[in-house]
Design a protein around this motif. Structure first.
Motif, PDB file in Angstrom:
ATOM      1  N   GLY A   1       5.039  -2.172  -3.065  1.00 32.23           N
ATOM      2  CA  GLY A   1       5.507  -2.241  -1.924  1.00 32.23           C
ATOM      3  C   GLY A   1       5.327  -3.657  -1.537  1.00 32.23           C
ATOM      4  O   GLY A   1       4.469  -4.202  -1.739  1.00 32.23           O
ATOM      5  N   HIS A   2       6.578  -4.477  -1.156  1.00 32.06           N
ATOM      6  CA  HIS A   2       6.451  -5.752  -0.867  1.00 32.06           C
ATOM      7  C   HIS A   2       6.485  -5.986   0.542  1.00 32.06           C
ATOM      8  O   HIS A   2       7.469  -5.856   1.054  1.00 32.06           O
TER       9      HIS A   2
ATOM     10  N   ALA B   1       5.853   2.449   2.241  1.00 38.68           N
ATOM     11  CA  ALA B   1       5.689   3.200   0.880  1.00 38.68           C
ATOM     12  C   ALA B   1       4.347   4.068   1.267  1.00 38.68           C
ATOM     13  O   ALA B   1       4.313   5.158   0.823  1.00 38.68           O
ATOM     14  N   VAL B   2       3.326   3.589   2.234  1.00 37.44           N
ATOM     15  CA  VAL B   2       2.217   4.296   2.135  1.00 37.44           C
ATOM     16  C   VAL B   2       2.470   5.833   2.911  1.00 37.44           C
ATOM     17  O   VAL B   2       2.119   6.760   2.473  1.00 37.44           O
TER      18      VAL B   2
ATOM     19  N   LEU C   1       0.218  -2.591  -3.509  1.00 37.85           N
ATOM     20  CA  LEU C   1       0.880  -3.153  -2.201  1.00 37.85           C
ATOM     21  C   LEU C   1       0.623  -4.503  -2.046  1.00 37.85           C
ATOM     22  O   LEU C   1      -0.367  -5.174  -2.875  1.00 37.85           O
TER      23      LEU C   1
ATOM     24  N   LEU D   1      -0.288   3.206  -6.421  1.00 38.82           N
ATOM     25  CA  LEU D   1       0.363   2.534  -5.440  1.00 38.82           C
ATOM     26  C   LEU D   1      -0.043   0.985  -5.369  1.00 38.82           C
ATOM     27  O   LEU D   1      -1.357   0.634  -5.069  1.00 38.82           O
TER      28      LEU D   1
ATOM     29  N   SER E   1       5.259  -2.230   1.704  1.00 40.39           N
ATOM     30  CA  SER E   1       4.097  -1.350   1.789  1.00 40.39           C
ATOM     31  C   SER E   1       3.759  -0.826   2.946  1.00 40.39           C
ATOM     32  O   SER E   1       3.205   0.528   2.823  1.00 40.39           O
TER      33      SER E   1
END
Length: 111
Positions: free
Chosen positions: A86-87, A94-95, A111, A109, A91
């Motif tokens: 996740g950029h 994504a979480v 981040l 994952l 991020s």
């Protein structure tokens, strides 16, 4: 605000056994993720990336974080990535997308 439609490309296949899903930042687009793969030159991954709703090639004129979480979650369930990157804003989507996805075998994952 309209609900985003998610279209999965039928011709996408994994080139390598491991897959990385990359979620871009708020002003980013799918192409930003290609540079990330250069950080892993010795590893063989299939990169899965997407344009969030109302970004770059996606349809729509506006979006919100909940729509992007939904799209990211659908990608997790459909492509079953081993890793997720996740950029920035990616991020933040994504979480919760991973937490709510039915597929729970993602190994890492980032981040």
């Amino acid at each position: 605000m309209e609900n985003p439609r998610v279209r999965f490309e039928e011709n996408i296949r994994r080139v390598y056994q491991k897959a990385v899903l990359s979620a871009h930042g708020w002003i980013g687009y799918a192409g930003n993720s290609c540079d990330l793969m250069n950080l892993f030159p010795d590893h063989e991954f299939t990169l899965i990336t997407f344009d969030a709703p109302a970004h770059n090639a996606s349809t729509g004129k506006s979006t919100n974080v909940f729509q992007i979480i939904r799209v990211c979650g659908l990608l997790i369930e459909n492509y079953k990535p081993d890793f997720i990157i996740g950029h920035f804003m990616g991020s933040a989507v994504a979480v919760p997308a991973l937490a709510s996805a039915k597929y729970q075998n993602t190994k890492k994952l980032i981040l």
